[in-house]
Design an enzyme around this catalytic site. Sequence first.
Site, PDB file in Angstrom:
ATOM      1  N   ASP A   1      36.483  42.239  40.264  1.00 38.59           N
ATOM      2  CA  ASP A   1      37.333  41.038  40.250  1.00 38.59           C
ATOM      3  C   ASP A   1      36.570  39.802  39.796  1.00 38.59           C
ATOM      4  O   ASP A   1      36.999  39.087  38.891  1.00 38.59           O
ATOM      5  CB  ASP A   1      37.906  40.755  41.657  1.00 38.59           C
TER       6      ASP A   1
ATOM      7  N   ARG B   1      33.011  33.505  55.430  1.00 36.90           N
ATOM      8  CA  ARG B   1      33.732  32.670  54.457  1.00 36.90           C
ATOM      9  C   ARG B   1      33.417  31.178  54.548  1.00 36.90           C
ATOM     10  O   ARG B   1      33.212  30.542  53.511  1.00 36.90           O
ATOM     11  CB  ARG B   1      35.246  32.899  54.545  1.00 36.90           C
TER      12      ARG B   1
ATOM     13  N   ASP C   1      41.242  35.579  53.400  1.00 40.97           N
ATOM     14  CA  ASP C   1      40.042  34.969  52.837  1.00 40.97           C
ATOM     15  C   ASP C   1      40.339  33.780  51.923  1.00 40.97           C
ATOM     16  O   ASP C   1      39.584  32.817  51.893  1.00 40.97           O
ATOM     17  CB  ASP C   1      39.197  36.030  52.126  1.00 40.97           C
TER      18      ASP C   1
ATOM     19  N   SER D   1      38.771  48.874  49.477  1.00 41.73           N
ATOM     20  CA  SER D   1      38.272  47.532  49.236  1.00 41.73           C
ATOM     21  C   SER D   1      37.341  47.204  50.396  1.00 41.73           C
ATOM     22  O   SER D   1      37.737  47.278  51.561  1.00 41.73           O
ATOM     23  CB  SER D   1      39.447  46.555  49.182  1.00 41.73           C
TER      24      SER D   1
HETATM   25  N1  ARG Z   1      40.889  41.702  57.620  1.00 44.45           N
HETATM   26  C1  ARG Z   1      39.594  41.169  57.722  1.00 44.45           C
HETATM   27  C2  ARG Z   1      39.616  39.686  57.859  1.00 44.45           C
HETATM   28  O1  ARG Z   1      40.579  39.090  57.538  1.00 44.45           O
HETATM   29  C3  ARG Z   1      38.673  41.588  56.611  1.00 44.45           C
HETATM   30  C4  ARG Z   1      39.108  41.344  55.203  1.00 44.45           C
HETATM   31  C5  ARG Z   1      37.985  41.801  54.342  1.00 44.45           C
HETATM   32  N2  ARG Z   1      38.262  42.158  53.002  1.00 44.45           N
HETATM   33  C6  ARG Z   1      38.203  43.400  52.503  1.00 44.45           C
HETATM   34  N3  ARG Z   1      38.185  43.512  51.238  1.00 44.45           N
HETATM   35  N4  ARG Z   1      38.145  44.474  53.230  1.00 44.45           N
HETATM   36  O2  ARG Z   1      38.681  39.076  58.292  1.00 44.45           O
END
Ligand code: ARG
Length: 406
Positions: free
Chosen positions: A15, A95, A124, A176
């Site tokens: 990406d 983040r 995110d 992912s």
């Molecule tokens: N659901 C989790 C959060 O919002 C992790 C998201 C992480 N992204 C991924 N590509 N698995 O903190």
Amino acid sequence: MSKKKIVVAYSGGLDTSVMVKWLSEKYDAEIITATGFLGQVKEIEGVKEKAAKTGAVKSYVFDLREEFLTQYAWKALKAGALYEGSYPMATAIGRPLLAKMLVEVAEQENADAVSHGCTGKGNDQVRFEVGVQTLSPDLEIIAPLRLWEFKSREEEMDYAIAHNIPIKATKDNPYSIDENLWGIAIECGVLEDPEAAPPEDAYQITTNPKKAPNISEEITIGFEKGIPVSLDGIEMGAVDLVTRLKEIGANNGVGRLDLIENRVVGIKSREVYEAPAAVILHHAHFELEKLILDKETFRFKQNISNKVANLIYDGLWYSPLFKSLMAFVDSTQENITGEIKLELYKGTIKTLSRSSVYSLYNKNLATYTSEDTFDHKASDGFIKIYGLPYKTITQVEKFAKQEVIV
Ligand code: ARG
């Protein structure tokens, strides 16, 4: 006029690689990449070269592991912040730090905009953008994944190939994955079916508990004011300590979570996590608090833990409420100093021993032997007065019923 300058939060994955090229074409812009190293094992190698090959005019890589742990993970740990009761939020605490990194690079480079590779339906994007907005209100934010024409990974791959963007030609990973030292989040593929148990290949770093060693492993974690400072009596810095705990935990199958969670945008999602170090440290820290905090502070703090977890999850790290609640949390951690000994065995954690000079556990008060110093007779009057309101209610209701019948 000079070209528009965009700073991209760059991981080196598909990406963000496609993004570098797409942004430079779409906005006729100069792209500067910024990569924060939070302990992710995959993709970090050769990330600078990759950014250059993809068309970035400049690329930064920052080793943020120490800052990530001491300024972000330790706060979540002290707060006991586990989202919806169990998720230690490795992604969610990373983040705001990456948002800060983007803002700092943008300022240094005098850039016009920052950009990230988050999708339009996740948490995110919220965390990145609320973080950036808060730290730098006038900085433009571009979220290509909400804007561009690609509808699938395959379409992105075609674009990458057509533009000579180096991508790994490995067989498609159905998941992912977001990874750092605090933990890994795994989603997509078969995990999207909540009726299906996660296949073994979803797990990236932990041993299957069933296949973990038949002999348990004992570890002792030392804390000072709520922060882990030693392992088995040896003082360690944050990065070494967490790296070591991650290995030990993973080896014993500790730290796997399979969760349904409520996203900020209202979707329920199913995600699998591996967070050996975070799960061990939260367990040990909570054990120490049980020994040291007085009853009222302990009970009150549980509500605060939940609120802090929601704020972190929802992208409000840089909010006034988070700061204020952390001031409370820090004050509760004044005496959280001591040692917790744990036994790790096939995915489980058992507490073997707790000790602290600040322990409020008083054996003479607790014992049922002749050493007992607790004033048993005092309980008599205490209970009479303590239970008085409820006794009164029953008496009143009984009397009222009789009145109604007559
Ligand atoms: N659901 C989790 C959060 O919002 C992790 C998201 C992480 N992204 C991924 N590509 N698995 O903190």
